[in-house]
Write a protein that holds these residues in place. Structure first.
Motif, PDB file in Angstrom:
ATOM      1  N   TYR A  72      -5.944   1.872  -0.243  1.00 57.37           N
ATOM      2  CA  TYR A  72      -6.347   2.900  -1.196  1.00 57.37           C
ATOM      3  C   TYR A  72      -7.853   3.126  -1.035  1.00 57.37           C
ATOM      4  O   TYR A  72      -8.525   2.418  -0.280  1.00 57.37           O
ATOM      5  N   ALA A  73      -8.352   4.123  -1.748  1.00 59.16           N
ATOM      6  CA  ALA A  73      -9.796   4.360  -1.800  1.00 59.16           C
ATOM      7  C   ALA A  73     -10.202   4.365  -3.263  1.00 59.16           C
ATOM      8  O   ALA A  73      -9.449   4.814  -4.125  1.00 59.16           O
ATOM      9  N   GLU A  74     -11.401   3.840  -3.532  1.00 67.67           N
ATOM     10  CA  GLU A  74     -11.887   3.760  -4.905  1.00 67.67           C
ATOM     11  C   GLU A  74     -13.099   4.660  -5.107  1.00 67.67           C
ATOM     12  O   GLU A  74     -14.032   4.651  -4.303  1.00 67.67           O
ATOM     13  N   GLU A 108      -3.722   6.942  -1.699  1.00 66.65           N
ATOM     14  CA  GLU A 108      -3.909   6.646  -3.109  1.00 66.65           C
ATOM     15  C   GLU A 108      -5.380   6.457  -3.447  1.00 66.65           C
ATOM     16  O   GLU A 108      -6.105   5.762  -2.743  1.00 66.65           O
ATOM     17  N   MET A 109      -5.774   7.098  -4.534  1.00 66.89           N
ATOM     18  CA  MET A 109      -7.139   6.990  -5.057  1.00 66.89           C
ATOM     19  C   MET A 109      -7.071   6.186  -6.346  1.00 66.89           C
ATOM     20  O   MET A 109      -6.133   6.322  -7.120  1.00 66.89           O
ATOM     21  N   LYS A 110      -8.098   5.364  -6.579  1.00 67.93           N
ATOM     22  CA  LYS A 110      -8.176   4.571  -7.802  1.00 67.93           C
ATOM     23  C   LYS A 110      -9.611   4.598  -8.320  1.00 67.93           C
ATOM     24  O   LYS A 110     -10.543   4.874  -7.566  1.00 67.93           O
ATOM     25  N   GLY A 136      -7.336  -4.381  -7.420  1.00 68.76           N
ATOM     26  CA  GLY A 136      -8.357  -5.098  -6.662  1.00 68.76           C
ATOM     27  C   GLY A 136      -8.796  -6.352  -7.393  1.00 68.76           C
ATOM     28  O   GLY A 136      -7.965  -7.127  -7.860  1.00 68.76           O
ATOM     29  N   ASP A 137     -10.115  -6.523  -7.527  1.00 69.39           N
ATOM     30  CA  ASP A 137     -10.670  -7.712  -8.185  1.00 69.39           C
ATOM     31  C   ASP A 137     -10.919  -7.510  -9.682  1.00 69.39           C
ATOM     32  O   ASP A 137     -11.462  -8.395 -10.337  1.00 69.39           O
ATOM     33  N   THR A 148      -5.440   6.232 -11.474  1.00 65.46           N
ATOM     34  CA  THR A 148      -4.967   6.354 -10.103  1.00 65.46           C
ATOM     35  C   THR A 148      -4.430   7.767  -9.871  1.00 65.46           C
ATOM     36  O   THR A 148      -4.080   8.470 -10.816  1.00 65.46           O
ATOM     37  N   LYS A 149      -4.367   8.129  -8.598  1.00 63.88           N
ATOM     38  CA  LYS A 149      -3.789   9.411  -8.188  1.00 63.88           C
ATOM     39  C   LYS A 149      -3.243   9.252  -6.790  1.00 63.88           C
ATOM     40  O   LYS A 149      -3.902   8.678  -5.915  1.00 63.88           O
TER      41      LYS A 149
END
Length: 152
Positions: A72-74, A108-110, A136-137, A148-149
């Motif tokens: 995913y990417a944040e 997925e984006m978060k 994640g952490d 999220t998306k």
């Protein structure tokens, strides 16, 4: 009227650094140290981070980072200077990082944002983000909202 343009930038650029410091100061004023999850300027220069700046002419008015993770990417460091709000800058930054995520084949984006940052919540919901649990952490915290998306 000049146009807002969004492009990859350098967190160490003086104007970008000023935006990041203003963002960090705001987060430190609003949230406790353990509830602050912003990335340092050095961390924003990591190879897995894409940093974007929104400019009007030669003036940087906003920034956002996209941290590329394994699956995913944040979204990190979304900030628009208070004097520049209401110009659609945050929406342009969101479009840029979602396009960048797609270019990296991210599905997925978060994000994590503060519970009291209602304008941010509205922005993310307007772009199709929905609430989710910690990832994640991150740990569950009443001061955090996780979203999220899934990208089409």
């Amino acid at each position: 009227m000049s146009t807002i343009r969004v492009a990859l930038g350098n967190p160490r650029d003086a104007q970008a650094t000023a935006l990041l410091r203003a963002s960090h100061a705001l987060m430190q004023a609003l949230f406790s140290a353990e509830d602050n999850h912003f990335l340092s300027i050095d961390d924003l220069c990591a190879p897995n981070v894409c940093f974007f700046v929104a400019k009007e002419g030669d003036t940087s008015l906003g920034c956002v980072a996209l941290a590329l993770k394994e699956d995913y990417a944040e979204i990190k460091s979304m900030f628009v200077h208070p004097d520049a709000r209401g110009k659609g800058i945050a929406h342009k930054l969101m479009q840029a990082i979602e396009a960048e995520a797609r270019a990296h084949s991210i599905a997925e984006m978060k994000l994590e944002t503060g519970d009291t940052l209602h304008q941010a919540h509205s922005l993310y919901r307007a772009h199709g983000y929905i609430d989710c649990g910690p990832f994640g952490d991150y740990e569950e915290s009443p001061a955090s909202l996780f979203m999220t998306k899934t990208l089409a």
